[in-house]
Design an enzyme around this catalytic site. Structure first.
Site, PDB file in Angstrom:
ATOM      1  N   TYR A 142       0.867  -1.181   0.000  1.00 30.27           N
ATOM      2  CA  TYR A 142       0.000   0.000   0.000  1.00 30.27           C
ATOM      3  C   TYR A 142       0.902   1.229   0.000  1.00 30.27           C
ATOM      4  CZ  TYR A 142      -4.339   2.527   1.142  1.00 30.27           C
ATOM      5  OH  TYR A 142      -5.423   3.361   1.122  1.00 30.27           O
ATOM      6  N   ARG A 195      -6.291  10.577 -10.946  1.00 33.16           N
ATOM      7  CA  ARG A 195      -5.670  11.284  -9.820  1.00 33.16           C
ATOM      8  C   ARG A 195      -5.158  10.240  -8.828  1.00 33.16           C
ATOM      9  NH1 ARG A 195      -5.970  12.467  -4.949  1.00 33.16           N
ATOM     10  NH2 ARG A 195      -7.853  11.225  -4.687  1.00 33.16           N
ATOM     11  N   LYS A 213      -5.790  -1.942  -2.937  1.00 34.90           N
ATOM     12  CA  LYS A 213      -6.907  -1.771  -2.008  1.00 34.90           C
ATOM     13  C   LYS A 213      -7.572  -3.104  -1.699  1.00 34.90           C
ATOM     14  CE  LYS A 213      -7.380   2.799  -1.411  1.00 34.90           C
ATOM     15  NZ  LYS A 213      -7.563   3.507  -0.139  1.00 34.90           N
ATOM     16  N   GLU A 285     -12.269   5.051  -6.468  1.00 40.00           N
ATOM     17  CA  GLU A 285     -10.927   5.329  -5.968  1.00 40.00           C
ATOM     18  C   GLU A 285     -10.142   6.179  -6.959  1.00 40.00           C
ATOM     19  OE1 GLU A 285      -8.266   5.298  -3.012  1.00 40.00           O
ATOM     20  OE2 GLU A 285     -10.106   4.115  -2.919  1.00 40.00           O
ATOM     21  N   ASP A 286      -9.583   7.276  -6.484  1.00 40.31           N
ATOM     22  CA  ASP A 286      -8.647   8.111  -7.237  1.00 40.31           C
ATOM     23  C   ASP A 286      -9.212   8.638  -8.551  1.00 40.31           C
ATOM     24  OD1 ASP A 286      -6.927   7.835  -5.186  1.00 40.31           O
ATOM     25  OD2 ASP A 286      -5.485   6.559  -6.201  1.00 40.31           O
ATOM     26  N   ASP A 308     -13.656   6.287  -1.352  1.00 41.23           N
ATOM     27  CA  ASP A 308     -12.708   6.200  -0.239  1.00 41.23           C
ATOM     28  C   ASP A 308     -11.918   7.491  -0.062  1.00 41.23           C
ATOM     29  OD1 ASP A 308     -11.434   4.644   1.850  1.00 41.23           O
ATOM     30  OD2 ASP A 308      -9.662   4.690   0.585  1.00 41.23           O
ATOM     31  N   ASP A 309     -11.619   8.189  -1.153  1.00 45.00           N
ATOM     32  CA  ASP A 309     -10.858   9.436  -1.052  1.00 45.00           C
ATOM     33  C   ASP A 309     -11.644  10.500  -0.298  1.00 45.00           C
ATOM     34  OD1 ASP A 309      -8.632   8.524  -2.745  1.00 45.00           O
ATOM     35  OD2 ASP A 309     -10.125   8.553  -4.334  1.00 45.00           O
ATOM     36  N   ASN A 450      -0.346  11.631   0.446  1.00 46.16           N
ATOM     37  CA  ASN A 450       0.429  10.462   0.029  1.00 46.16           C
ATOM     38  C   ASN A 450       0.972  10.679  -1.379  1.00 46.16           C
ATOM     39  OD1 ASN A 450       0.099   8.680   2.286  1.00 46.16           O
ATOM     40  ND2 ASN A 450      -2.034   8.421   1.688  1.00 46.16           N
TER      41      ASN A 450
END
Length: 604
Positions: A142, A195, A213, A285-286, A308-309, A450
């Site tokens: 991760y 992203r 994930k 995600e992203d 999740d972001d 991150n």
């Protein structure tokens, strides 16, 4: 261990068959763990007697392969005798070999590649290794290593671990999803790669994020790997360096936007439900900010989905804030929160903190007055001359003079909690940290961006410039810091504390839609798992070594909440929520494949 994978592959040849979920997915659970185990054993006996998977195909199948752990009887019956060295090793011995191999690798990226190859070969050994060595493995599978791996995904690509759905295949997504061999998918993590962490547009290389994930869904949340599906929606990339790279593995074109893009996402969502049912969890995600917010609002009441972001980051950050209150001895509403960044993460955290204050009886307007946001144009205020206020930022625009520089904003607002989530490395300068310490006895500083290279400050920066009084948490891990004779253990506000447990609770309880209140409940539960001894060390989160148990506790907290609020559809309600969830958890231990119907004597 179930042989479902091998059977499904051999039976579905070029056709899309209806899913065949066990009783749990239809809102039915057995009365005891013994009944459930009997049900599993019957399935195993039936599948072993009917499967056509034999010989080398067993060793090549990561769901079935145990490597040198196959005993003599298994090797003889399965037609693999002689295909493996004669020495029989236990799973524990195999883990020793894995760890020895990891130590020989020169970099974390090399270790990541090695672990992904292990996942391709031996699934249970991979997950057992992560579970038994969480603190060592998490930074590899991760953040921060997964970011580096995504940047080099084309070179590291060996074997597909998910579905690549191209916008050029629009109109055929259902048929493509049917090519995935598993019929019992419960959880999907999907990204379009626009992203990735703080690294920007990585296009098809973003597949590393859904894969990473979902590996934590299994290792930490106990969701069976066969029930997890990583998906990359390839609509092109605007990263010119990728477009110029002859080895790029994705669509070599600029990103498709507008109605064509939206129709593509709609088709994907509809195809998932058609293939796997409305109770399939879909985690976004992203995605870029402008798409992430609108897709969450568009789909949250229609599908079982979350981002999740936005929501996962909000939950883990809120948990850290709740834990910090036990150090500062303040109420939540006594704080002033300043966010460096006004994207998915910051707005998600801000909204959840407002919801938390409201749940404590604070009026909405008063709760909103405690929150300030900063974007690339400065402090977000009403009628800002520089503009740049979209629908997500406007509710946080406050009456105040415009201020451009973060250092000046900190001096003016005097926040008690400073949170960074805009991937601007080093933006929390020594002067800003010293100012935070000048008007706070114990300033709270969260550098959440991150990977590590994008962090707003390091743990050492915080402790040194606040004279050891700072309460620090980060998105990526930092080593312990020695300062003035005391050792500080920085808290890592890792989303992995939240999303595996939330997913486990949602799946086992049959939740159809996921309100923000579930993430608030998860944050509150996580904060209660931080012990006084952890707080004394500077930790705002439990040690990573306990994260599997944390996930089960969060899932249990989610179950308590959704049954109390009437959001669960799995009935009858289990008498013991935690026991029910633990019975569901994936077992990484090897099991013998020989069924009792063959009546072989047990080994002494």
């Amino acid at each position: 261990m179930s042989l479902t994978t091998g059977v499904v592959v051999s039976r579905r040849i070029g056709s899309c068959i209806a899913r065949s979920r066990p009783l749990l997915s239809y809102g039915i659970h057995t009365s005891s763990s013994d009944d459930r185990e009997d049900y599993k054993r019957k399935q195993v006996r039936e599948l072993i007697n009917t499967t056509t998977v034999r010989g080398i195909d067993i060793i090549r199948n990561p769901h079935l392969n145990k490597g040198q752990a196959f005993d003599l009887k298994e090797r003889q019956v399965m037609g693999i005798h002689g295909l493996l060295p004669p020495c029989i090793l236990t799973q524990e011995q195999q883990m020793v070999r894995v760890m020895a191999n990891l130590k020989k690798r020169q970099s974390d990226t090399d270790r990541y590649v090695y672990l992904m190859s292990l996942l391709d070969r031996n699934e249970r050994l991979f997950y057992r290794t992560i579970k038994e060595h969480v603190e060592e493995m998490m930074p590899i599978v991760y953040t921060p290593t997964v970011g580096k791996a995504c940047q080099q995904y084309g070179l590291a690509f060996r074997r597909p671990k998910g579905l690549f759905l191209s916008i050029n295949d629009a109109g055929h997504l259902y048929e493509m999803i049917c090519n995935w061999p598993e019929n019992d998918v419960r959880a999907i993590v999907v990204s379009d790669g626009e992203r990735i962490l703080g690294l920007g547009d990585l296009g098809a290389y973003g597949m590393g994020i859904p894969v990473g994930k979902l590996s934590l869904y299994t290792a930490l949340g106990g969701i069976s790997p066969e029930q997890c599906l990583p998906v990359l929606l390839d609509t092109g990339t605007n990263n010119q360096s990728l477009l110029d790279d002859p080895l790029y593995i994705g669509l070599n074109q600029k990103r498709v936007t507008g109605q064509q893009y939206d129709d593509f996402i709609d088709e994907f969502m509809e195809a998932v439900v058609r293939r796997y049912g409305h109770d399939t969890l879909i985690q976004f995600e992203d995605f870029a900010n402008h798409n992430a917010f609108r897709f969450l609002e568009k789909y949250r009441h229609k599908y079982c989905t979350f981002n999740d972001d936005i929501q996962g980051t909000a939950s883990v950050a809120a948990a850290g804030v709740f834990a910090s209150l036990r150090i500062t001895h303040k109420k939540l509403s006594d704080n002033v929160f300043l966010f460096q960044g006004a994207g998915e993460a910051s707005i998600g955290i801000a909204k959840l903190l407002v919801l938390a204050m409201e749940s404590e009886g604070v009026p909405h307007d008063e709760a909103m007055s405690k929150v300030w946001l900063v974007d690339s144009k400065g402090l977000i205020v009403k009628d800002r001359p520089k503009g740049g206020l979209n629908d997500q930022k406007l509710p946080f625009a406050r009456p105040h003079e415009p201020i451009d520089e973060l250092a000046d904003i900190v001096k003016s607002i005097k926040p008690t909690v400073l949170i960074g989530a805009a991937a601007i490395p080093g933006v929390f300068t020594p002067q800003i940290l010293q100012d935070m310490a000048s008007f706070n006895k114990q300033p709270v500083v969260f550098a959440l961006s991150n990977p590590t290279s994008k962090a707003e400050c390091t743990a050492e920066d915080c402790y040194v410039n606040t004279d050891g009084r700072g309460i620090f948490a980060s998105g990526s891990p930092f080593l312990p810091v020695e300062y003035k004779g005391k050792t500080f253990y920085p808290g890592q506000g890792n989303n992995a504390y939240i999303f595996p447990g939330v997913a486990l609770g949602v799946i086992t309880c049959g939740v159809k839609h996921i309100p923000d209140s579930i993430f608030l409940r998860a944050a509150q539960k996580l904060s209660t798992l931080v012990l006084e001894e952890h707080l004394a060390e500077g930790r705002l989160y439990p040690p990573l070594s306990d994260i599997q148990n944390v996930s089960i506790k969060i899932a249990t907290g989610v179950a308590d909440y959704v049954y109390r609020k009437g959001l669960a559809l799995t009935y009858p309600e289990p008498e013991d929520h935690e026991k029910y969830i633990r019975n569901y958890v994936y077992n990484t231990d090897y099991e013998r494949f020989v069924p009792k119907t063959w009546d072989w004597p047990e080994e002494k």
